[in-house]
Design a protein around this motif. Structure first.
Motif, PDB file in Angstrom:
ATOM      1  N   PRO A 660     -87.717  59.485  -0.434  1.00 58.12           N
ATOM      2  CA  PRO A 660     -87.803  60.934  -0.264  1.00 58.12           C
ATOM      3  C   PRO A 660     -89.198  61.424   0.123  1.00 58.12           C
ATOM      4  N   THR A 665     -81.907  64.064   1.421  1.00 59.24           N
ATOM      5  CA  THR A 665     -81.162  63.063   2.178  1.00 59.24           C
ATOM      6  C   THR A 665     -79.681  63.258   1.894  1.00 59.24           C
ATOM      7  N   SER A 758     -81.136  64.057   7.028  1.00 57.51           N
ATOM      8  CA  SER A 758     -82.239  64.293   6.109  1.00 57.51           C
ATOM      9  C   SER A 758     -83.256  65.211   6.776  1.00 57.51           C
ATOM     10  N   HIS A 762     -87.941  62.484   4.879  1.00 61.66           N
ATOM     11  CA  HIS A 762     -87.106  61.499   4.181  1.00 61.66           C
ATOM     12  C   HIS A 762     -86.811  60.325   5.102  1.00 61.66           C
TER      13      HIS A 762
END
Length: 771
Positions: A660, A665, A758, A762
């Motif tokens: 992340p 995500t 995402s 990410h």
């Protein structure tokens, strides 16, 4: 803040002493107008302002940069010779031209000075000012600066001293609110409509984080101010992550002392000045080693004391030695004046009282070492008056004497001795003794056979030795036995090894040699006993051999023939899952069978979207920097889906590795062209969510609190308990420890494709299906 720190970017990146002279070389426009220049300001976080500067730009009085200036190093290959005056030089110190950036040397062969320009003393450490060079007359000259101007008023234009590249950073504060700086729309422009903060992100964290306001139009963020408070560092904001960099600028620390090494120490927050004796070295040994006294500059050295501790040598320091650098010299005596020093005092003259004897002298026939090579009369056949051994006409070792002309006399043979040779050259061997040493003769043994005897080293006969045994029915060797030593006794029988390696039988002939070996009858032993090329013929199989076979379930394997020549069971190399047979003959059926995991997307093609993926909205980039494993990983794709693999049957486990940033995500399942369901790793709201993404929108179904660390890899998994019931899990970076989970039954969920999305940094890698 220093002047050096303020004047960093674009067209003012020139050296202070040459600004007025070299304005044209610094990238100034071709008119005589005042122009704005963007420069970074440390006390405002590198937010740049327009500074008006008047610079003459006709360029007519500017010096041309010589063609010999190398484009890649700012260094010339030219060496300016001295035009004479003052006589020829004898050392480098006589050749100083007063120009700091030239290397001054004396060519001892021609006696002329040469002045070679060096680029390094002229380098100001700033690539944005161009490549400085050394002029052999004028000294250091400035380079041509890099000019950065994109023509957009609201951008901060500057040359990055770390990369020597132009940077153009949008500065919203140069626009009247609510306008934002948008280079793609030509500068200051009205804010755009938005639905989420993502719609407003310009990708530059240095000018603040743009947000979508309550009126659904983009609003500017608060710029990041980068200033570490150290005057000698270059402070810079990195647009990609909004981090501040403070790079030491040694060029800002010049104390004007030629022999100090000036450095910017960011940790101490100040300049340091380290004295370097090497910068004071004039290259002359005889006047001592110069030292750097810091701010006081260079100090003269103490001349060396030259002594080799030998009383026989003359010791002194010669400034012309070592190519003009100077060195201690130690001269030994030469008593006979032949220019060769006495061997007793480090020289090589083996007789310093006779000028006719020294290295290189022609050797004479006089029994003297004339050329001092430790050899006497070596160019002649022999040394005058010395004796020597020689080989006589009969091969014995005689004696001879070297004559007055250094040639050998006649070879005289020695007296006869007992040695098995003719020493005195009279054609007889060991005359005066019983026999000639080493010779042999026939004799009759005690058992009546014809033997032999030898003459000993003392010239006397030895005992009569019987001959070797022969295949003749007699006791030739007088040992009481007949025909021993032959292969066999005539007419006898014995065992033997056949051509196929079995044990057969044979008979000895009248010539004491064995007849052919006859093989035995075949037995069950895994070998070919009767030499018919067939193993264990007459039995079911050859003991110990293996053969291909198939078991009752049709699985291929091998069987082994037992020691009693009967076939064993058919066994496969490993168990085949799903049948009723013990395939590997271990007494178990279908042991070791379990789920099989397959990587259905590893992002290793280097192309995005990869084959099979459908783009709902463009986005995403592949890079090794985003990879969890392999060569590539994927950062921030917008919605993409693929249906090449159907996922969602009971027992299926689908997972992806994700790292992340600050956004989310989305890992989708049940995907087709109309939408999907997704489990969401959401550090921006500290939770794990389940959404329905019909029409690629979103409806939250359930969530659970969960925190995540930026830059750490997690395994995001969805397990299908049934086709309509799922469990979502987040695992730690070890892939086995559960960080958080949620479960949900979803009516109408059916096996379908997968999807991925995402945003805000990410990374995703390696999608795997286990079933």
């Amino acid at each position: 803040m220093t002047e050096r720190d303020r004047v960093r970017g674009g067209s003012l990146l020139c050296r202070a002493g040459a600004l007025a002279l070299l304005a044209g070389a610094c990238g100034v426009p071709d008119d005589d107008t005042t122009f704005p220049v963007d420069v970074p300001r440390e006390d405002a976080g590198d937010v740049e302002t327009d500074v008006p500067v008047d610079v003459p730009t006709d360029g007519e009085d500017l010096p041309e940069i010589p063609d010999s200036v190398a484009d890649d190093a700012g260094e010339t290959d030219a060496v300016a010779p001295d035009d004479g005056g003052g006589g020829p030089c004898t050392s480098d110190r006589e050749c100083s031209d007063g120009v700091d950036c030239t290397r001054d040397t004396c060519d001892l062969e021609t006696g002329r000075c040469a002045h070679e320009p060096q680029a390094e003393p002229c380098n100001d450490g700033d690539p944005c000012t161009g490549i400085e060079y050394c002029d052999v007359v004028l000294g250091c000259r400035p380079g041509t600066p890099i000019v950065c101007d994109d023509g957009i008023d609201c951008t901060v234009d500057a040359c990055n001293r770390l990369s020597a590249e132009c940077e153009f950073v949008a500065d919203h504060t140069r626009c009247t609110e609510p306008e934002l700086c948008d280079p793609d729309r030509g500068g200051c422009a009205p804010p755009i409509s938005c639905a989420t903060d993502e719609d407003c992100d310009d990708g530059d964290l240095c000018n603040g984080v743009e947000t979508c306001g309550t009126l659904l139009v983009c609003e500017r963020g608060t710029p990041i101010v980068c200033d570490d408070g150290v005057d000698c560092t270059i402070d810079h904001c990195v647009p990609a992550d909004g981090s501040c960099e403070a790079v030491p600028d040694d060029a800002a620390c010049d104390d004007g002392v030629a022999c100090t090494v000036d450095r910017c120490d960011g940790a101490l927050g100040r300049c340091t000045h380290e004295a370097s004796d090497a910068l004071c070295d004039d290259g002359q040994f005889c006047n001592g080693a110069e030292r750097c006294l810091g701010a006081a500059g260079c100090a003269a050295g103490t001349p060396p004391v030259c002594s080799d501790a030998l009383a026989c040598t003359i010791d002194r320091c010669d400034p012309a030695a070592a190519g003009g650098a100077g060195a201690c010299v130690f001269e030994p005596p030469d008593v006979d004046g032949d220019t060769y020093y006495d061997l007793a005092c480090t020289g090589d003259d083996c007789d310093d009282l006779d000028p006719r004897i020294h290295p290189g002298m022609t050797e004479s026939c006089n029994a003297v070492d004339d050329d001092c090579d430790t050899l006497t009369d070596e160019t002649f056949a022999c040394v005058r008056g010395t004796p020597g051994s020689c080989t006589t006409t009969c091969g014995s070792t005689g004696s001879r004497t070297c004559s007055g002309s250094c040639s050998w006399g006649v070879c005289n043979p020695p007296a006869e001795t007992c040695n098995g040779t003719d020493d005195d050259c009279d054609t007889s061997c060991d005359e005066g003794w019983e026999c000639c040493a080493g010779t042999s003769a026939t004799c009759t043994t005690w058992c009546g056979s014809s033997g032999s005897r030898s003459c000993s080293a003392s010239c006397g006969w030895g005992a009569c030795n019987p001959p070797a045994e022969a295949c003749n029915g007699l006791d030739d060797d007088c040992d009481g036995s007949t025909d021993e030593g032959f292969t066999c006794a005539a007419g006898s029988g014995g065992s033997c090894t056949t051509t196929c390696g079995s044990v057969g039988s044979r008979v000895c002939s009248s010539s004491c040699t064995w007849d052919a070996c006859s093989p035995p009858a075949e037995t069950c032993n895994g070998t070919d006993d009767d030499c018919d090329t067939v193993c264990d013929n007459g039995f079911a199989c050859c003991a110990g051999t293996t053969s291909s076979c198939s078991n009752a379930c049709g699985v291929s394997g091998t069987r082994t023939c037992s020691s009693s020549c009967s076939a064993g069971p058919c066994c496969a190399a490993s168990e085949v899952c799903g049948n009723t047979c013990d395939d590997d003959c271990d007494g178990l059926t279908n042991e070791g069978c379990g789920p099989t995991c397959t990587v259905i997307e590893g992002f290793e093609s280097g192309v995005w979207p990869a084959s099979g993926w459908v783009s709902v909205a463009a986005g995403g980039a592949l890079s090794s920097a985003y990879a969890h494993d392999g060569s590539y990983g994927l950062r921030d794709p917008d919605w993409h889906y693929r249906t090449a693999t159907t996922v969602g049957n009971a027992g299926d486990r689908l997972f992806v590795w994700t790292r992340p940033g600050t956004g989310r995500t989305y890992f989708g399942f049940g995907a087709n062209s109309t939408g999907a369901y997704s489990i969401i790793l959401a550090p921006n709201t500290t939770e794990l969510l389940l959404q329905q993404n019909s029409g690629w929108g979103y409806t939250n179904l359930t969530s659970t609190p969960c925190t995540f660390s930026t830059g750490v890899w997690y395994k995001l998994e969805v397990e299908f308990v049934s086709t309509t019931s799922i469990v979502a899990r987040v695992y730690e970076s070890n892939g086995t420890t559960v960080r958080c989970s949620l479960s949900r039954s979803i009516a109408g969920l059916a096996p379908a494709g997968i999807a991925l999305r995402s945003f805000n940094g990410h990374d995703s890698d390696t999608i795997t299906l286990c079933r």
